[in-house]
Design a protein around this motif. Structure first.
Motif, PDB file in Angstrom:
ATOM      1  N   LYS A  11       7.507  52.942 -70.381  1.00 43.64           N
ATOM      2  CA  LYS A  11       8.401  52.351 -69.380  1.00 43.64           C
ATOM      3  C   LYS A  11       7.961  52.712 -67.968  1.00 43.64           C
ATOM      4  CE  LYS A  11      12.517  51.924 -72.289  1.00 43.64           C
ATOM      5  NZ  LYS A  11      13.946  52.301 -72.478  1.00 43.64           N
ATOM      6  N   LEU A  12       7.467  53.936 -67.795  1.00 38.90           N
ATOM      7  CA  LEU A  12       7.015  54.343 -66.474  1.00 38.90           C
ATOM      8  C   LEU A  12       5.785  53.551 -66.037  1.00 38.90           C
ATOM      9  CD1 LEU A  12       7.468  58.225 -66.662  1.00 38.90           C
ATOM     10  CD2 LEU A  12       8.727  56.628 -65.214  1.00 38.90           C
ATOM     11  N   LYS A  13       5.022  53.025 -66.996  1.00 38.50           N
ATOM     12  CA  LYS A  13       3.863  52.205 -66.634  1.00 38.50           C
ATOM     13  C   LYS A  13       4.287  50.952 -65.884  1.00 38.50           C
ATOM     14  CE  LYS A  13       0.696  53.630 -70.320  1.00 38.50           C
ATOM     15  NZ  LYS A  13      -0.025  53.211 -71.566  1.00 38.50           N
ATOM     16  N   ARG A  14       5.513  50.513 -66.119  1.00 42.34           N
ATOM     17  CA  ARG A  14       6.012  49.326 -65.421  1.00 42.34           C
ATOM     18  C   ARG A  14       6.678  49.678 -64.090  1.00 42.34           C
ATOM     19  NH1 ARG A  14       7.187  48.211 -70.949  1.00 42.34           N
ATOM     20  NH2 ARG A  14       9.319  48.991 -70.791  1.00 42.34           N
ATOM     21  N   ALA A  15       6.757  50.974 -63.791  1.00 40.94           N
ATOM     22  CA  ALA A  15       7.342  51.430 -62.517  1.00 40.94           C
ATOM     23  C   ALA A  15       6.210  51.939 -61.637  1.00 40.94           C
ATOM     24  CB  ALA A  15       8.388  52.512 -62.765  1.00 40.94           C
ATOM     25  N   GLY A  16       5.671  51.082 -60.823  1.00 43.75           N
ATOM     26  CA  GLY A  16       4.503  51.440 -60.015  1.00 43.75           C
ATOM     27  C   GLY A  16       4.739  52.622 -59.102  1.00 43.75           C
ATOM     28  N   SER A  17       5.976  52.798 -58.625  1.00 45.20           N
ATOM     29  CA  SER A  17       6.257  53.871 -57.672  1.00 45.20           C
ATOM     30  C   SER A  17       6.139  55.255 -58.291  1.00 45.20           C
ATOM     31  CB  SER A  17       7.656  53.687 -57.076  1.00 45.20           C
ATOM     32  OG  SER A  17       8.636  53.729 -58.106  1.00 45.20           O
ATOM     33  N   ALA A  18       6.169  55.346 -59.619  1.00 48.83           N
ATOM     34  CA  ALA A  18       6.103  56.644 -60.285  1.00 48.83           C
ATOM     35  C   ALA A  18       4.688  57.200 -60.337  1.00 48.83           C
ATOM     36  CB  ALA A  18       6.663  56.532 -61.704  1.00 48.83           C
ATOM     37  N   TRP A  19       3.682  56.391 -60.028  1.00 45.92           N
ATOM     38  CA  TRP A  19       2.287  56.761 -60.217  1.00 45.92           C
ATOM     39  C   TRP A  19       1.568  56.967 -58.889  1.00 45.92           C
ATOM     40  CZ3 TRP A  19       0.064  56.829 -65.269  1.00 45.92           C
ATOM     41  CH2 TRP A  19       0.930  56.411 -66.279  1.00 45.92           C
ATOM     42  N   THR A  20       0.580  57.826 -58.930  1.00 47.81           N
ATOM     43  CA  THR A  20      -0.350  57.957 -57.805  1.00 47.81           C
ATOM     44  C   THR A  20      -1.555  57.076 -58.126  1.00 47.81           C
ATOM     45  OG1 THR A  20       0.344  60.218 -57.302  1.00 47.81           O
ATOM     46  CG2 THR A  20      -1.843  59.516 -56.522  1.00 47.81           C
ATOM     47  N   ARG A  21      -1.864  56.121 -57.268  1.00 56.01           N
ATOM     48  CA  ARG A  21      -2.935  55.158 -57.513  1.00 56.01           C
ATOM     49  C   ARG A  21      -4.106  55.445 -56.584  1.00 56.01           C
ATOM     50  NH1 ARG A  21      -0.807  50.576 -60.275  1.00 56.01           N
ATOM     51  NH2 ARG A  21       1.457  50.728 -60.551  1.00 56.01           N
ATOM     52  N   LEU A  22      -5.273  55.529 -57.168  1.00 54.66           N
ATOM     53  CA  LEU A  22      -6.483  55.820 -56.399  1.00 54.66           C
ATOM     54  C   LEU A  22      -7.533  54.751 -56.655  1.00 54.66           C
ATOM     55  CD1 LEU A  22      -6.778  59.646 -57.178  1.00 54.66           C
ATOM     56  CD2 LEU A  22      -5.797  58.612 -55.130  1.00 54.66           C
ATOM     57  N   PRO A  23      -8.191  54.252 -55.610  1.00 48.51           N
ATOM     58  CA  PRO A  23      -9.304  53.318 -55.829  1.00 48.51           C
ATOM     59  C   PRO A  23     -10.495  54.081 -56.416  1.00 48.51           C
ATOM     60  CG  PRO A  23      -9.137  53.882 -53.516  1.00 48.51           C
ATOM     61  CD  PRO A  23      -7.948  54.512 -54.185  1.00 48.51           C
ATOM     62  N   LEU A  24     -11.394  53.359 -57.076  1.00 51.97           N
ATOM     63  CA  LEU A  24     -12.538  53.992 -57.717  1.00 51.97           C
ATOM     64  C   LEU A  24     -13.796  53.196 -57.403  1.00 51.97           C
ATOM     65  CD1 LEU A  24     -13.572  56.198 -59.666  1.00 51.97           C
ATOM     66  CD2 LEU A  24     -13.152  54.601 -61.536  1.00 51.97           C
ATOM     67  N   SER A  25     -14.741  53.867 -56.776  1.00 50.04           N
ATOM     68  CA  SER A  25     -16.021  53.236 -56.454  1.00 50.04           C
ATOM     69  C   SER A  25     -17.049  53.683 -57.485  1.00 50.04           C
ATOM     70  CB  SER A  25     -16.472  53.623 -55.040  1.00 50.04           C
ATOM     71  OG  SER A  25     -17.773  53.125 -54.789  1.00 50.04           O
ATOM     72  N   LEU A  26     -17.511  52.738 -58.318  1.00 49.91           N
ATOM     73  CA  LEU A  26     -18.487  53.083 -59.339  1.00 49.91           C
ATOM     74  C   LEU A  26     -19.897  53.194 -58.768  1.00 49.91           C
ATOM     75  CD1 LEU A  26     -17.248  50.818 -62.271  1.00 49.91           C
ATOM     76  CD2 LEU A  26     -16.764  53.232 -61.866  1.00 49.91           C
ATOM     77  N   GLU A  27     -20.131  52.600 -57.612  1.00 53.12           N
ATOM     78  CA  GLU A  27     -21.469  52.620 -57.022  1.00 53.12           C
ATOM     79  C   GLU A  27     -21.768  53.937 -56.323  1.00 53.12           C
ATOM     80  OE1 GLU A  27     -19.274  50.202 -56.573  1.00 53.12           O
ATOM     81  OE2 GLU A  27     -20.174  48.701 -57.925  1.00 53.12           O
ATOM     82  N   GLU A  28     -20.763  54.503 -55.649  1.00 56.13           N
ATOM     83  CA  GLU A  28     -20.946  55.759 -54.921  1.00 56.13           C
ATOM     84  C   GLU A  28     -20.678  56.929 -55.856  1.00 56.13           C
ATOM     85  OE1 GLU A  28     -22.079  56.143 -51.949  1.00 56.13           O
ATOM     86  OE2 GLU A  28     -22.225  53.998 -51.518  1.00 56.13           O
ATOM     87  N   LYS A  29     -21.744  57.617 -56.281  1.00 55.33           N
ATOM     88  CA  LYS A  29     -21.606  58.657 -57.291  1.00 55.33           C
ATOM     89  C   LYS A  29     -20.714  59.799 -56.824  1.00 55.33           C
ATOM     90  CE  LYS A  29     -24.237  61.930 -60.098  1.00 55.33           C
ATOM     91  NZ  LYS A  29     -25.575  62.440 -60.465  1.00 55.33           N
ATOM     92  N   ASN A  30     -20.922  60.292 -55.592  1.00 53.77           N
ATOM     93  CA  ASN A  30     -20.128  61.428 -55.108  1.00 53.77           C
ATOM     94  C   ASN A  30     -18.655  61.070 -55.008  1.00 53.77           C
ATOM     95  OD1 ASN A  30     -22.419  63.031 -54.921  1.00 53.77           O
ATOM     96  ND2 ASN A  30     -22.781  62.533 -52.776  1.00 53.77           N
ATOM     97  N   GLU A  31     -18.397  59.879 -54.470  1.00 54.05           N
ATOM     98  CA  GLU A  31     -17.009  59.445 -54.337  1.00 54.05           C
ATOM     99  C   GLU A  31     -16.362  59.261 -55.713  1.00 54.05           C
ATOM    100  OE1 GLU A  31     -14.501  55.658 -52.476  1.00 54.05           O
ATOM    101  OE2 GLU A  31     -16.578  56.044 -51.840  1.00 54.05           O
ATOM    102  N   ARG A  32     -17.114  58.698 -56.651  1.00 50.09           N
ATOM    103  CA  ARG A  32     -16.594  58.517 -58.009  1.00 50.09           C
ATOM    104  C   ARG A  32     -16.294  59.862 -58.659  1.00 50.09           C
ATOM    105  NH1 ARG A  32     -20.993  56.191 -61.702  1.00 50.09           N
ATOM    106  NH2 ARG A  32     -21.604  58.384 -61.735  1.00 50.09           N
TER     107      ARG A  32
END
Length: 653
Positions: free
Chosen positions: A126-147
């Motif tokens: 149920k929490l998966k449907r509540a976006g506000s409950a989660w911390t969302r982070l972008p993910l760059s697969l090209e930049e190794k250090n950032e990934r």
């Protein structure tokens, strides 16, 4: 080196699944065009096509801490990235369950659920449907250090007070804490504090060929996380299609490994299970003969199979770390020695065919039933038209004086049938009242909510493991009693409806009632299996004998929620069955009425002029050709889908 057999198998499975989906859509459209079955059948096929499209192969990696689960995932599925994807170096251990899925619209990202959410009586799903409950982070697969920095969040921990840890169910209650450990000292945090995971759950979205082809991977922490998170045990692991149980090649089956296996994994017959002896490279020794090392590994495999009571072929020795290195460096010799080739072959030859069989079994019952029902209706109509043709042709050999008598007889037949049908219509309210009282009321959600509420209060008052187990048994005893009452009601409703319909069937030679009786017994068997598994979980809730225990509350709410959903789903199926049997009876009587009126109209026309007999014969012949063409279309369009759902799938292990 060749492409991974897992990717090849997933692509083949996905291609087959897309053909099944297209076939289901085509079958639903044809069913609508023919108009022979209730509209609910078409909706069921469209729903089945949607569920099949969302289907995925769910593989869960389970084992104690530091068994190398994450490195195995890197080697098996993500070595094409040329480096280690998930953090699995020394000192970097995944601290929370991680779901790895295909990226929506191809956009990768990481979702993290804070550990504080354990204090909420809300499931992770149920929490998966509540976006506000989660911390969302972008993910760059090209930049190794950032990934690497982004994915390092999966290993994060946080220091909290013992009271806070106990409040969210991550620390034993005071009456279960040893005297010498009541004032816990964390080397990182100090006196009275403990180190806990920062995150409760993580979902990693990646754009990757295997994930896009329908793979979902679950990476789990060790025994403590499994025992303290009931939803992981009762939901995610129970719903997985396959379990890959990871052991250490140097340690074999430890006591904690055996605990995981016996309490959570071994009793689910629907799951495929593969046991891995990981880190066999720790046994490689250049000062020993290669045959000695091989013999030692073989001996460890045999001991493991014997200890876990599994087939020898289910235990595979591997080195995830060496397998990853071999894949990245394109070293075929090292890849073979690491055991990854055998593991990939086992997944491709065992898990993927098993998933295909599951999809096929789920689809075949509905499709075969829809095809057979439509064929039976078409055969009955064809037989009726043929009988009418013979009857009309017979009229040509009779004298015109006999026709008015036949008209009068047919008029009386229709009058009698209409009278009997109206009487039958008046009894439908009785049928529905009986279905409501005897079948649906025992499965009412409101009544079951009261059972849950009472059971919850009694569960929290249990101070012993035996008390918890008794409450689990009592709870499921009440649920099964509801099922038994509903089963008896289903039998009463079936007998009532069939008895009333039998009178009309005998009097007017109606077709036999083709509605399939509601099969509540298999649903009861599923509930019994759920009860068995959940009662076993209650036996090991050693940390949950305190009225303030978050684990007891969450464990029971998880069990009760899933059981309630099961009851609601059963009730929904029962309602559908009642509607369907009423629709089928109406359809049979409408067909008889239409046929009788058509025959009466034909006789009246014949009475007016005997010259119309040839015209009527021609009309019947045209109708017969239309029905035969529909039968041929049904055969031709259903054959490819039936072949897809009936083709043999190779098995192994």
């Amino acid at each position: 080196m060749d492409t991974s057999p897992i990717l090849q198998g997933l692509c083949a499975l996905n291609g087959w699944r897309q053909e099944v989906i297209a076939g289901l859509h085509a079958m639903a459209a044809m069913t609508t065009d023919l108009g022979l079955l209730p509209s609910g059948i078409m909706l069921q096929m469209e729903t089945l096509a949607y569920e099949t499209e969302r289907d995925s192969l769910r593989v869960a990696f389970v084992g104690e801490f530091s068994r190398g689960k994450t490195e195995l995932i890197n080697a098996l599925f993500f070595s094409d990235m040329g480096t280690r994807l998930l953090p699995s170096s020394s000192g970097q251990t995944t601290m929370c369950p991680v779901e790895i899925r295909g990226a929506p619209q191809g956009r990768p990202g990481l979702q993290l659920l804070p550990i504080a959410s354990r204090s909420l009586d809300v499931s992770i799903e149920k929490l998966k449907r509540a976006g506000s409950a989660w911390t969302r982070l972008p993910l760059s697969l090209e930049e190794k250090n950032e990934r690497t920095q982004t994915l390092a969040h999966l290993t994060e921990t946080v220091c909290v007070t013992v009271e806070e840890a106990r409040r969210i169910g991550l620390c034993p209650p005071l009456n279960r804490t040893p005297k010498d450990r009541e004032r816990t000292v964390c080397p990182s945090c100090g006196l009275g504090k403990v180190l806990i995971p920062r995150w409760r759950h993580a979902v990693l979205y990646l754009a990757h060929p295997m994930l896009d082809a329908g793979l979902t991977v679950l990476d789990t922490p060790g025994l403590n996380a499994i025992g303290a998170e009931p939803e992981l045990t009762f939901g995610m692991l129970a719903d997985a299609d396959a379990i890959i149980f990871v052991l250490g090649a140097d340690t074999g089956v430890t006591q904690s490994d055996l605990t995981i296996w016996e309490q959570y994994l071994m009793r689910n017959p629907q799951q495929k299970q593969i046991v891995l002896l990981n880190k066999i490279d720790t046994l490689w020794d250049e000062l020993r003969d290669g045959s000695e090392v091989t013999a030692e590994i073989r001996q460890q495999v045999e001991k493991t199979a014997l200890r876990l009571h599994v087939h020898r072929e289910q235990v595979i020795p591997v080195s995830g770390q060496k397998g990853l290195v071999a894949r990245v460096r394109q070293d075929q010799e090292l890849l073979e020695r690491s055991g990854m080739v055998a593991l990939e072959r086992a997944i491709a030859e065992v898990l993927l065919p098993a998933r295909r069989r599951a999809i096929r079994a789920r689809c075949r019952v509905l499709v075969e039933r829809a095809v057979m029902d439509q064929k039976n209706l078409l055969r009955e109509q064809i037989h009726s038209i043929q009988a009418q043709s013979e009857s009309v042709r017979g009229l040509k050999d009779r004298t015109a004086e006999k026709v008015p008598k036949l008209v009068a007889q047919h008029q009386q037949l229709l009058k009698n049938f209409e009278r009997d049908r109206q009487a039958f219509e008046g009894k439908k309210a009785v049928f529905r009242q009986a279905a409501e009282e005897h079948l649906l009321v025992p499965l009412a959600p409101n009544a079951f909510d009261m059972v849950i509420s009472n059971a919850k209060a009694e569960m929290l008052s249990a101070w012993t493991t035996a008390g918890i187990v008794d409450r689990f048994k009592s709870f499921f005893g009440e649920a099964i009693a509801h099922f038994d009452k509903a089963l008896q009601g289903a039998q009463q409703v079936s007998a009532l409806v069939a008895g009333e319909y039998q009178v009309l069937q005998d009097r007017y030679r109606l077709p036999a009632l083709g509605a399939v009786p509601y099969a509540i017994m298999p649903r009861r068997a599923e509930l019994m299996d759920m009860a068995d598994n959940y009662e076993r979980f209650g036996m090991m809730l050693e940390i949950a004998v305190n009225t303030q225990s978050a684990v007891v509350r969450k464990a029971f709410l998880t069990v009760a929620g899933r059981t309630r959903d099961f009851i609601v789903e059963t009730r929904r199926e029962a309602e559908t069955w009642v509607d369907e049997i009423m629709t089928v009876m109406n359809r049979q009587m409408e067909l008889f009425h239409d046929k009788a009126e058509e025959e009466l109209s034909a006789l009246q026309t014949i009475a007016q002029t005997m010259g119309s007999i040839d015209t009527r014969i021609q009309q019947l012949q045209q109708t017969l050709q239309i029905l035969q063409a529909q039968m041929m279309r049904l055969d031709q369009q259903s054959a490819p889908l039936l072949n897809l759902l009936g083709e043999p799938v190779s098995t192994a292990l």
